[in-house]
Design an enzyme around this catalytic site. Structure first.
Site, short mmCIF file in Angstrom:
data_model
loop_
_atom_site.label_atom_id
_atom_site.label_comp_id
_atom_site.label_asym_id
_atom_site.label_seq_id
_atom_site.Cartn_x
_atom_site.Cartn_y
_atom_site.Cartn_z
N HIS A 44 0.86 -1.20 0.00
CA HIS A 44 0.00 0.00 0.00
C HIS A 44 0.89 1.23 0.00
O HIS A 44 2.11 1.12 0.19
CB HIS A 44 -0.85 -0.02 1.28
CG HIS A 44 0.00 -0.15 2.50
ND1 HIS A 44 0.23 -1.37 3.11
CD2 HIS A 44 0.77 0.74 3.17
CE1 HIS A 44 1.07 -1.21 4.11
NE2 HIS A 44 1.42 0.06 4.17
N HIS A 131 5.67 6.71 -0.96
CA HIS A 131 6.49 5.60 -1.47
C HIS A 131 5.78 4.28 -1.24
O HIS A 131 4.90 4.17 -0.40
CB HIS A 131 7.85 5.59 -0.73
CG HIS A 131 7.69 5.33 0.73
ND1 HIS A 131 7.39 6.35 1.64
CD2 HIS A 131 7.75 4.19 1.46
CE1 HIS A 131 7.29 5.83 2.84
NE2 HIS A 131 7.49 4.51 2.77
P1 2AM Z 1 6.08 2.36 5.18
O1 2AM Z 1 5.00 3.25 4.67
O2 2AM Z 1 7.44 2.92 5.00
O3 2AM Z 1 5.99 0.98 4.63
C1 2AM Z 1 2.11 0.16 8.65
O4 2AM Z 1 3.12 0.00 9.60
C2 2AM Z 1 2.49 1.16 7.60
O5 2AM Z 1 2.64 2.45 8.18
C3 2AM Z 1 3.79 0.82 6.90
O6 2AM Z 1 3.57 0.95 5.53
C4 2AM Z 1 4.78 1.81 7.46
O7 2AM Z 1 5.89 2.20 6.75
C5 2AM Z 1 3.90 2.99 7.80
N1 2AM Z 1 4.47 3.80 8.88
C6 2AM Z 1 4.68 5.13 8.83
N2 2AM Z 1 5.18 5.58 9.99
C7 2AM Z 1 5.32 4.51 10.80
C8 2AM Z 1 5.81 4.33 12.14
N3 2AM Z 1 6.24 5.36 12.87
N4 2AM Z 1 5.81 3.09 12.64
C9 2AM Z 1 5.37 2.04 11.90
N5 2AM Z 1 4.90 2.14 10.64
C10 2AM Z 1 4.87 3.36 10.09
#
Ligand code: 2AM
Length: 194
Positions: A44, A131
């Protein structure tokens, strides 16, 4: 204490984009790269990460997001580029980038941050870098990432695939020993473009 769910709001990816993520992960795995790979079916584009949310706060958040997004027009982005966070010398996250209607995407992000802040969810301090995550690297994975720059160039040269943005999805993330499991909590439609 109230039950809490770990939540995030994201754009769902169409099947061809999830297929590409799966294929590219396979290719890199075959090169011997070690990583925590995402599950392509659940991949996603994250718009807002909420962290733990007490369940009694959930209905108001759903209502606010539904109302806000119904006032936005659907738009379209596409896959474009690739890179690592934070930088090549210290790769932690491998991602595919996006291009297209990036102003509409930035506006979606701002509006989601806005309504969330009004309900007491703190705004993300880091700038929004949209991203699609393919992999996360642990320090011990780094020696296995042979040809990283070359692979980034190759990923960046792949033909663009469209990502129509017609809704925002609220996901629950459950951390299990085998990895995070994502389930859809709700979907908020954007106004269809006439
Ligand atoms: P990503 O977008 O880089 O993949 C669920 O964990 C989603 O939320 C993931 O897609 C993750 O990273 C995003 N995300 C953004 N901030 C986060 C955080 N502080 N901790 C965990 N996941 C985070």
């Amino acid at each position: 204490m109230d039950e809490q769910w770990r939540l995030f709001a994201a754009i769902e990816l169409p099947e061809p984009v999830r297929e590409r993520i799966g294929q590219e992960i396979e290719r890199l795995r075959r090169l011997g790269w070690q990583a925590k790979w995402v599950s392509p079916q659940g991949s996603h584009l994250t718009v807002k990460f909420y962290g733990s949310v007490p369940l009694p706060a959930l209905p108001r958040l759903q209502e606010a997001l539904r109302a806000e997004l119904a006032r936005m027009s659907a738009f379209s982005i596409e896959t474009a580029g690739a890179g690592v966070f934070p930088h090549l010398a210290r790769p932690r996250v491998l991602w595919l980038g996006v291009d297209g209607e990036l102003e509409a995407l930035a506006s979606l992000h701002q509006r989601v941050e806005g309504v969330s802040l009004e309900l007491g969810f703190p705004a993300e301090e880091r700038p929004f870098h949209p991203h699609l995550t393919l992999a996360r690297f642990r320090p011990e994975d780094l020696p296995s990432l042979r040809g990283l720059s070359r692979q980034l160039e190759r990923l960046a040269a792949l033909p663009p695939l469209p990502i129509p943005v017609q809704a925002l999805t609220l996901y629950r993330s459950e951390l299990r020993r085998t990895g995070a499991v994502y389930t859809v909590v709700d979907r908020f439609e954007l106004e269809a473009v006439r």
